[in-house]
Write an enzyme that holds these catalytic residues in place. Sequence first.
Site, mmCIF file in Angstrom:
data_model
loop_
_atom_site.group_PDB
_atom_site.id
_atom_site.type_symbol
_atom_site.label_atom_id
_atom_site.label_comp_id
_atom_site.label_asym_id
_atom_site.label_seq_id
_atom_site.Cartn_x
_atom_site.Cartn_y
_atom_site.Cartn_z
ATOM 1 N N HIS A 1 0.821 -1.221 0.000
ATOM 2 C CA HIS A 1 0.000 0.000 0.000
ATOM 3 C C HIS A 1 0.855 1.272 0.000
ATOM 4 O O HIS A 1 0.383 2.330 0.361
ATOM 5 C CB HIS A 1 -0.952 0.005 1.205
ATOM 6 N N THR B 1 -4.399 -7.900 10.977
ATOM 7 C CA THR B 1 -5.176 -7.291 9.888
ATOM 8 C C THR B 1 -6.622 -7.789 9.952
ATOM 9 O O THR B 1 -6.863 -8.959 10.241
ATOM 10 C CB THR B 1 -4.542 -7.560 8.496
HETATM 11 N N1 APR Z 1 -2.096 -6.851 18.309
HETATM 12 C C1 APR Z 1 -2.551 -7.613 17.275
HETATM 13 N N2 APR Z 1 -3.594 -7.246 16.514
HETATM 14 C C2 APR Z 1 -4.196 -6.079 16.792
HETATM 15 C C3 APR Z 1 -3.773 -5.228 17.839
HETATM 16 C C4 APR Z 1 -2.655 -5.666 18.610
HETATM 17 N N3 APR Z 1 -2.172 -4.946 19.629
HETATM 18 N N4 APR Z 1 -4.579 -4.144 17.867
HETATM 19 C C5 APR Z 1 -5.464 -4.289 16.871
HETATM 20 N N5 APR Z 1 -5.255 -5.456 16.224
HETATM 21 C C6 APR Z 1 -5.960 -5.998 15.069
HETATM 22 C C7 APR Z 1 -7.459 -5.796 15.108
HETATM 23 O O1 APR Z 1 -8.066 -6.899 15.792
HETATM 24 C C8 APR Z 1 -7.808 -5.773 13.622
HETATM 25 O O2 APR Z 1 -8.080 -7.081 13.122
HETATM 26 O O3 APR Z 1 -5.517 -5.290 13.944
HETATM 27 C C9 APR Z 1 -6.533 -5.277 12.948
HETATM 28 C C10 APR Z 1 -6.614 -3.876 12.407
HETATM 29 O O4 APR Z 1 -7.516 -3.864 11.343
HETATM 30 P P1 APR Z 1 -7.680 -2.572 10.398
HETATM 31 O O5 APR Z 1 -7.771 -1.354 11.245
HETATM 32 O O6 APR Z 1 -8.782 -2.865 9.468
HETATM 33 O O7 APR Z 1 -6.267 -2.505 9.640
HETATM 34 P P2 APR Z 1 -5.778 -3.272 8.331
HETATM 35 O O8 APR Z 1 -6.327 -4.651 8.269
HETATM 36 O O9 APR Z 1 -4.317 -3.098 8.277
HETATM 37 O O10 APR Z 1 -6.447 -2.396 7.186
HETATM 38 C C11 APR Z 1 -6.165 -2.704 5.848
HETATM 39 O O11 APR Z 1 -7.270 -0.714 5.119
HETATM 40 O O12 APR Z 1 -7.703 1.593 5.237
HETATM 41 C C12 APR Z 1 -6.984 0.599 4.654
HETATM 42 O O13 APR Z 1 -5.055 0.919 3.398
HETATM 43 C C13 APR Z 1 -5.503 0.796 4.721
HETATM 44 O O14 APR Z 1 -3.744 -0.841 4.819
HETATM 45 C C14 APR Z 1 -5.012 -0.478 5.351
HETATM 46 C C15 APR Z 1 -6.101 -1.471 4.999
#
Ligand code: APR
Length: 229
Positions: free
Chosen positions: A107, A174
Amino acid sequence: MSGGIFILSGAGLSAESGLRTFRAEDGLWEDHRVEDVATPEAFARDPELVQRFYNMRRAQAAEAAPNAAHVALARLQEEHDGPVHLVTQNVDDLLERGGAKEVIHMHGALRDALCAACEHRWPAPMEMAVPDPCPACGAPATRPDIVWFGEIPYHMERIQDALEESGLFVAIGTSGVVYPAAGFSQMARAYGIKTMELNLEASGGRFDEIREGPATEIVPAWVAEILGG
Ligand code: APR
């Protein structure tokens, strides 16, 4: 174990370094709606707002320090007896600053600037502004080198090759809702690759094994297991 390991990381990996995840309960992202700051249309409509937003994120990332999970993944890449592909949706550089030699930023990356006119890339200044001229072509078309919604993620061929040569797929921190990354675990299963999820709370996706907990605890523990202590 030997053989390739494919790791897909998301915002949860950097959460304990103090960088907010995207899908917080209020549905806002650093107090903005995603479509106001992370789409090409938003950039065309209000480039100053988009630049301010990414300048803020760049400053936050620069102040953050890699956590134990980043460091453990760097160690895994260094010491595992086989390739470890670190594919991340994160635009921070905490894996690199944790010691990782090679990270695939699907990304994009906050530390790079991109010329919207000629596609030249260069190290981003901390404060970026739209009229900043491109060092290659001079066009006042500087933008963050971030893949916005509606744009095509980077390195997809390399990612496909990495997946095909791996024997284990691990999703870390994620939510698995943004495609194409959200489809990688399905692809892995289709290739007969074992799939694992390491997350604070299970995302609800299908995995052969799921471990729940904060990344700074469960990632180092899993890496120690793989490396044999
Ligand atoms: N340890 C492990 N996991 C965690 C923690 C932690 N301390 N805190 C939060 N999480 C997990 C949550 O349970 C969730 O599943 O991280 C995940 C975060 O999810 P999102 O906020 O949706 O992030 P992500 O999956 O990276 O988003 C994907 O969306 O907006 C776009 O481009 C952006 O790259 C990003 C993409």
